[in-house]
Design an enzyme around this catalytic site. Sequence first.
Site, short mmCIF file in Angstrom:
data_model
loop_
_atom_site.label_atom_id
_atom_site.label_comp_id
_atom_site.label_asym_id
_atom_site.label_seq_id
_atom_site.Cartn_x
_atom_site.Cartn_y
_atom_site.Cartn_z
N GLU A 58 85.18 17.54 79.89
CA GLU A 58 85.72 16.99 78.66
C GLU A 58 86.45 18.04 77.80
OE1 GLU A 58 82.62 15.56 76.22
OE2 GLU A 58 84.02 14.34 75.03
N ASP A 103 77.67 15.78 85.55
CA ASP A 103 77.09 14.67 84.78
C ASP A 103 77.71 13.31 85.10
OD1 ASP A 103 75.49 16.51 83.47
OD2 ASP A 103 76.97 16.85 81.90
N ARG A 159 47.96 13.58 89.18
CA ARG A 159 48.64 13.96 87.94
C ARG A 159 49.90 13.12 87.75
NH1 ARG A 159 48.64 20.27 89.48
NH2 ARG A 159 46.80 20.93 88.32
N GLY A 170 71.82 16.17 81.77
CA GLY A 170 72.44 14.96 81.21
C GLY A 170 72.11 14.86 79.74
N ARG A 208 52.28 17.22 84.29
CA ARG A 208 53.01 18.48 84.47
C ARG A 208 54.50 18.18 84.48
NH1 ARG A 208 48.54 20.21 84.03
NH2 ARG A 208 47.48 21.80 85.29
N ILE A 234 69.53 24.85 88.66
CA ILE A 234 69.45 24.67 90.12
C ILE A 234 70.35 23.50 90.53
CG2 ILE A 234 67.87 23.84 91.93
CD1 ILE A 234 65.70 25.54 90.58
N ARG A 268 73.18 22.81 89.47
CA ARG A 268 74.61 23.14 89.46
C ARG A 268 74.98 24.18 90.51
NH1 ARG A 268 75.97 23.71 83.33
NH2 ARG A 268 76.54 25.83 83.90
O1 F6P Z 1 77.99 19.47 81.28
C1 F6P Z 1 77.27 19.87 82.38
C2 F6P Z 1 75.93 20.39 81.99
O2 F6P Z 1 75.38 20.71 83.20
C3 F6P Z 1 75.01 19.48 81.16
O3 F6P Z 1 74.37 18.47 81.87
C4 F6P Z 1 74.06 20.49 80.59
O4 F6P Z 1 73.46 20.01 79.43
C5 F6P Z 1 74.96 21.64 80.29
O5 F6P Z 1 76.00 21.58 81.24
C6 F6P Z 1 74.30 22.98 80.32
O6 F6P Z 1 75.24 23.92 79.96
P1 F6P Z 1 75.00 25.49 79.98
O7 F6P Z 1 75.14 25.93 81.40
O8 F6P Z 1 76.08 26.05 79.13
O9 F6P Z 1 73.62 25.74 79.47
#
Ligand code: F6P
Length: 347
Positions: free
Chosen positions: A109, A133, A168, A176, A271, A278, A280
Amino acid sequence: MRIGVLTGGGDCPGLNAVIRAVVRKGVGVYGHEFVGFRDGWKGPLENITMPLGIADVRGILPRGGTILGSSRTNPFKVEDSASGASGIDRIRENLAANSVDALIAIGGEDTLGVATRLHELGVHVIGVPKTIDNDLNATDFTFGFDTAVNIAMEAIDRLHTTAESHHRALIVEVMGRHAGWIALHAGMAGGANVILIPEQPFSLDRVCAYVESRFESHYAPILVVAEGATPDGGEAAVLEKGLDAFGHVRLGGIGEWLAAQIEQRTGKEARTTVLGHIQRGGTPSAFDRVLATRFGLNAVDAAHDGDWGKMVALRGTDIVRVPLAEATTELKIVDPNRYAEAEVFFG
Ligand code: F6P
């Protein structure tokens, strides 16, 4: 033509597949030249470049991250205090200094919002959508999402057995902030019992009642919660302040908070696993490699055609071009009907 390429915002599996496709087709089919701008908009702003030829993209298809680096720099928010030059002036100067005629910007975005404004100011830009996302409105799917969902699904699969062994409640917090796509898909794929998403504030009473009933049937529940999910009613305000029910600073996010609430209210152990970045990292799935490659091929076609101000997007099974502005007007959030399908398991 000489084309600059950059990747901005949070990284995402498949970025390198886009870069590879752009360069392979751009050089091989059209005979264009490419230059890489490093670290998102910081590259053209500060003139940080790297070579981007066929040899530079060899072997990068399965690699996560981005060979170009990334950042969240926004050129509309910076000004050179010494010269008074705006970020946009500096970008124009650096594009000219590198003899760059056009830019392919790969991002979410924010990155595409900058690309849209640059296009309105006359810079030749093509956009490629990216986010794990999956919340960009103009495209049916973004690459990176499928990989993130698979990573979360595998984690949920593994948590089932340890939940059962220890009786548990196990909570998995996934990414997200604004949209619950990862939670919804990973939760369904992994057979989670409860899925909580930002679009639908949840009733803590209902979640706890469900957890209790699940234990009564001798099963340990698995709950998937998106990081942006919030409880309805008074607890939401507590969460916003980052405080727990006792007024203590909360170290974890919504997942930790939920585990504490479940323990207090049901007396059952809970828990939390926070998957975080991870989701990403690492190699993209086959779906994401194919989508990213198709986006790259079509983006370089758009640049070759001089169809500026467009973003490539997936509609059904086709890749189409849409105005860049469309990408950033509205977030694509989870439809209540889609959420209702998942709620079948939460009765
Ligand atoms: O926009 C992608 C995203 O992975 C979100 O889901 C998450 O909140 C954010 O990036 C985390 O960003 P950063 O790596 O800057 O902590």
